[in-house]
Design an enzyme around this catalytic site. Sequence first.
Site, PDB file in Angstrom:
ATOM      1  N   CYS A  72       1.085  -1.157  -0.023  1.00  0.00           N
ATOM      2  CA  CYS A  72       0.030  -0.158  -0.019  1.00  0.00           C
ATOM      3  C   CYS A  72       0.850   1.285  -0.072  1.00  0.00           C
ATOM      4  O   CYS A  72       1.903   1.301   0.865  1.00  0.00           O
ATOM      5  CB  CYS A  72      -0.942  -0.039   1.125  1.00  0.00           C
ATOM      6  SG  CYS A  72      -1.890   1.414   1.268  1.00  0.00           S
ATOM      7  N   CYS A  76      -0.214   4.999   6.902  1.00  0.00           N
ATOM      8  CA  CYS A  76      -1.034   4.768   8.095  1.00  0.00           C
ATOM      9  C   CYS A  76       0.174   3.933   9.220  1.00  0.00           C
ATOM     10  O   CYS A  76       0.427   2.818   8.827  1.00  0.00           O
ATOM     11  CB  CYS A  76      -2.285   3.913   7.977  1.00  0.00           C
ATOM     12  SG  CYS A  76      -3.216   4.808   6.482  1.00  0.00           S
ATOM     13  N   CYS A  79      -0.866   0.515  10.454  1.00  0.00           N
ATOM     14  CA  CYS A  79      -0.796  -0.580   9.482  1.00  0.00           C
ATOM     15  C   CYS A  79       0.083  -1.331   8.914  1.00  0.00           C
ATOM     16  O   CYS A  79       1.377  -1.006   8.494  1.00  0.00           O
ATOM     17  CB  CYS A  79      -1.790  -0.247   8.487  1.00  0.00           C
ATOM     18  SG  CYS A  79      -2.313  -1.525   7.105  1.00  0.00           S
ATOM     19  N   CYS A 116     -17.422  -9.522   4.217  1.00  0.00           N
ATOM     20  CA  CYS A 116     -16.499  -8.265   4.145  1.00  0.00           C
ATOM     21  C   CYS A 116     -15.137  -8.572   3.522  1.00  0.00           C
ATOM     22  O   CYS A 116     -14.448  -9.593   3.814  1.00  0.00           O
ATOM     23  CB  CYS A 116     -16.161  -7.753   5.569  1.00  0.00           C
ATOM     24  SG  CYS A 116     -17.617  -7.426   6.539  1.00  0.00           S
ATOM     25  N   CYS A 148     -20.104  -6.507   2.186  1.00  0.00           N
ATOM     26  CA  CYS A 148     -19.389  -5.317   2.545  1.00  0.00           C
ATOM     27  C   CYS A 148     -18.124  -5.188   1.812  1.00  0.00           C
ATOM     28  O   CYS A 148     -17.375  -6.131   1.953  1.00  0.00           O
ATOM     29  CB  CYS A 148     -19.305  -5.028   3.901  1.00  0.00           C
ATOM     30  SG  CYS A 148     -18.826  -3.363   4.702  1.00  0.00           S
ATOM     31  N   CYS A 208     -20.751   1.763   6.678  1.00  0.00           N
ATOM     32  CA  CYS A 208     -19.896   1.221   7.985  1.00  0.00           C
ATOM     33  C   CYS A 208     -18.789   2.008   8.346  1.00  0.00           C
ATOM     34  O   CYS A 208     -17.759   2.091   7.182  1.00  0.00           O
ATOM     35  CB  CYS A 208     -19.426  -0.376   7.457  1.00  0.00           C
ATOM     36  SG  CYS A 208     -18.292  -1.088   8.633  1.00  0.00           S
ATOM     37  N   ARG A 278     -19.728  -3.211  16.493  1.00  0.00           N
ATOM     38  CA  ARG A 278     -18.960  -4.349  16.420  1.00  0.00           C
ATOM     39  C   ARG A 278     -17.801  -4.264  17.076  1.00  0.00           C
ATOM     40  O   ARG A 278     -16.751  -3.463  16.764  1.00  0.00           O
ATOM     41  CB  ARG A 278     -18.606  -4.617  15.018  1.00  0.00           C
ATOM     42  CG  ARG A 278     -17.810  -6.103  14.676  1.00  0.00           C
ATOM     43  CD  ARG A 278     -18.054  -6.417  12.962  1.00  0.00           C
ATOM     44  NE  ARG A 278     -17.601  -5.550  12.190  1.00  0.00           N
ATOM     45  CZ  ARG A 278     -18.447  -4.737  11.491  1.00  0.00           C
ATOM     46  NH1 ARG A 278     -19.874  -4.469  12.007  1.00  0.00           N
ATOM     47  NH2 ARG A 278     -18.197  -3.685  10.533  1.00  0.00           N
TER      48      ARG A 278
END
Length: 349
Positions: A72, A76, A79, A116, A148, A208, A278
């Site tokens: 990626c 972040c 992550c 998901c 999702c 979400c 959740r």
Amino acid sequence: MMQAVRTSVDWNLLAEQALNGQVIDHSDALKVLRADDAELLAQLAAAYRVRHHYWGNRVRLHFLLNAQSGLCPEDCHYCSQSKISSAEIEKYPLMAKERILAAADRAHQLKAGTFCMAISGRTPAPHILEQILEAVRAVKADYPMRVCTTLGLLNEEQAHQLKAAGVDRINHNLNTAEAHHEDICTTHGYQDRLATVKAVQAAGLTTCSGGILGMGESDADIVNLAQSLRSLNVTSVPINFLIPIEGTPFAGRSELTPQRCLRILCLFRFLLPSQEIRIAGGREVHLRSQQPLALYPANSIFIGDYLTTAGQSAAQDYAMVRDAGFTLEEPDGGPLPENISSTLVDISQ
């Protein structure tokens, strides 16, 4: 993190305010997070009143597939898939449709109501998006589950394409309060994340969006995040507790306790009374033996693994839900038959 203090808050009054549609006062919200551990059971009981009003004793199951891992370009700090991470994770391009369908079958066998599908990256390239759309159509044709997707930053046109393919909901977490965002990511801003959530809503999809706690945020940041999600009227709210993965800038962080996590969940239930809340990544790491108590404010869990870290076994999750006196939810929203537990344990091995 502020030191816990004794408060004079009537937690049942906060529950009444939540049930009456009132927004609890900012100072009272802070007191939820700063309360002494001796008040935790009273907080949980009050939060459970709200949870039970909207969700009864049902626990909703989600299954998460990391369909494209690593590589990626974003930074972040939390992550393991980011460009600045040296974490030893598996990296692979978008899975073939057959592998995605196999994962969907696994989710269906485990009685997940929502499948998901996540990919790493800033935003999906056109050819990647087309493959995702094809996979979504195949999943929806074969399985009676909600789908999702979490695909990074999206615009309204991309959201419309996903909706047309059969996507029911799109996840894009705000992650933290706006004031704290620069401390966790510099390659995109809070407003970019906010724009994605609004694009999803403009396309007519349910949203979400949640956060990651334990990244050095203040109590006020946590309250502001919850209030922002309330203002956006998001449908589903995943609460992640930071897993300090070795090789990421946040490796070694240790600012969460089971009690702190439970108070955070109570706060989100008071501020987001009717939403699906959740317990997501990090519940096993930080809640540990207190996981069953988290079901009193929250009504949903991931069953199986997370993006790059393992969760506990499905059999353990089933036992936890059953032993705490809660009921697993059917994909259509109804309760699973009580005599199905042994079958579920068998297929989770």
